[in-house]
Design a protein around this motif. Structure first.
Motif, PDB file in Angstrom:
ATOM      1  N   ALA A 188       0.700  -1.124  -0.121  1.00  0.00           N
ATOM      2  CA  ALA A 188       0.073   0.106  -0.119  1.00  0.00           C
ATOM      3  C   ALA A 188       0.789   1.168   0.094  1.00  0.00           C
ATOM      4  O   ALA A 188       0.517   2.447  -0.487  1.00  0.00           O
ATOM      5  N   GLU A 189       1.932   1.084   0.696  1.00  0.00           N
ATOM      6  CA  GLU A 189       2.651   2.529   0.670  1.00  0.00           C
ATOM      7  C   GLU A 189       3.835   2.630  -0.417  1.00  0.00           C
ATOM      8  O   GLU A 189       4.560   3.703  -0.282  1.00  0.00           O
ATOM      9  N   LEU A 190       3.801   1.776  -1.226  1.00  0.00           N
ATOM     10  CA  LEU A 190       4.887   1.521  -2.272  1.00  0.00           C
ATOM     11  C   LEU A 190       4.244   2.401  -3.432  1.00  0.00           C
ATOM     12  O   LEU A 190       3.151   2.569  -3.477  1.00  0.00           O
ATOM     13  N   ASN A 191       5.101   2.973  -4.175  1.00  0.00           N
ATOM     14  CA  ASN A 191       4.802   3.987  -5.505  1.00  0.00           C
ATOM     15  C   ASN A 191       4.789   2.694  -6.514  1.00  0.00           C
ATOM     16  O   ASN A 191       5.164   1.503  -6.336  1.00  0.00           O
ATOM     17  N   ASP A 192       4.316   3.182  -7.706  1.00  0.00           N
ATOM     18  CA  ASP A 192       4.234   2.107  -9.034  1.00  0.00           C
ATOM     19  C   ASP A 192       5.369   1.507  -9.340  1.00  0.00           C
ATOM     20  O   ASP A 192       5.443   0.116  -9.301  1.00  0.00           O
ATOM     21  N   ARG A 193       6.468   2.243  -9.493  1.00  0.00           N
ATOM     22  CA  ARG A 193       7.814   1.663  -9.532  1.00  0.00           C
ATOM     23  C   ARG A 193       8.311   0.618  -8.630  1.00  0.00           C
ATOM     24  O   ARG A 193       8.569  -0.576  -9.047  1.00  0.00           O
ATOM     25  N   GLN A 194       8.017   0.904  -7.263  1.00  0.00           N
ATOM     26  CA  GLN A 194       8.274  -0.194  -6.680  1.00  0.00           C
ATOM     27  C   GLN A 194       7.364  -1.556  -6.440  1.00  0.00           C
ATOM     28  O   GLN A 194       7.822  -2.489  -6.198  1.00  0.00           O
ATOM     29  N   ARG A 195       6.178  -1.204  -6.506  1.00  0.00           N
ATOM     30  CA  ARG A 195       5.298  -2.227  -6.790  1.00  0.00           C
ATOM     31  C   ARG A 195       5.507  -3.034  -7.906  1.00  0.00           C
ATOM     32  O   ARG A 195       5.416  -4.578  -8.131  1.00  0.00           O
ATOM     33  N   LEU A 196       5.988  -2.654  -9.155  1.00  0.00           N
ATOM     34  CA  LEU A 196       6.171  -3.170 -10.249  1.00  0.00           C
ATOM     35  C   LEU A 196       7.326  -4.104 -10.058  1.00  0.00           C
ATOM     36  O   LEU A 196       7.613  -5.296 -10.559  1.00  0.00           O
ATOM     37  N   ALA A 197       8.551  -3.581  -9.242  1.00  0.00           N
ATOM     38  CA  ALA A 197       9.627  -4.405  -8.840  1.00  0.00           C
ATOM     39  C   ALA A 197       9.516  -5.559  -7.862  1.00  0.00           C
ATOM     40  O   ALA A 197       9.801  -6.691  -8.098  1.00  0.00           O
TER      41      ALA A 197
END
Length: 162
Positions: free
Chosen positions: A12-21
């Motif tokens: 939930a607290e991750l940005n799109d780039r982090q979630r993609l990783a």
């Protein structure tokens, strides 16, 4: 899709780039490289099921009859089987009320077993018991290693109890 309690969401607290990783780290290399994801959405999930499909001359089908957790993607399959049973019953009987009673009676075993199975699967992935994640992994690996069992389960999920 993450199925977690609201306060325990690991992305939930991750940005799109982090979630993609994170997602890329979870899929096998053979699946390729993810290049984009859609914005994060959150939905409260819960089991909601009417006790019966038929009320008088009203028939509930699909999400009108029950909402299932999407863990196994069975909501559509269940609705299609309900629809098929209704059409067959109407074709085979000239008495509408009798046909509707037949639908109610014939669909209960498949309907309630699928409701119970998807609810159990969804809940089991949130349990935090020691060793449970490993046991789930072993169970899924065993299923993968036993093609006849895997095929039988897939048929059951697609076509229901017959």
């Amino acid at each position: 899709m993450w199925c977690v309690p609201t306060g325990d969401d690991p992305v939930a607290e991750l940005n799109d780039r982090q979630r993609l990783a994170v997602l890329q780290s979870l899929i096998p290399p053979q699946a390729g490289t993810l290049t984009a994801i859609t914005p994060l959405k959150s939905f409260a999930l819960g089991l909601n099921a009417e006790r019966s499909l038929v009320s008088g001359r009203t028939v509930r089908i699909g999400n009108a009859a029950q909402t299932l957790h999407p863990v196994a993607g069975q909501g559509l399959n269940l609705g299609l089987r309900d629809t098929y049973a209704l059409v067959q019953a109407l074709r085979q009987s000239s008495n509408l009320d009798k046909a509707l009673r037949r639908v109610e009676w014939s669909r209960n075993p498949d309907r309630w077993s699928m409701i119970a199975a998807t609810d159990f699967l969804a809940r089991s992935f949130t349990w935090r018991l020691p060793g449970l994640a490993a046991a789930r992994g072993l169970g899924l690996a065993a299923l993968q290693a036993l093609p006849p069992v895997k095929s039988a389960l897939a048929r059951q999920m697609m076509f229901g109890r017959r």
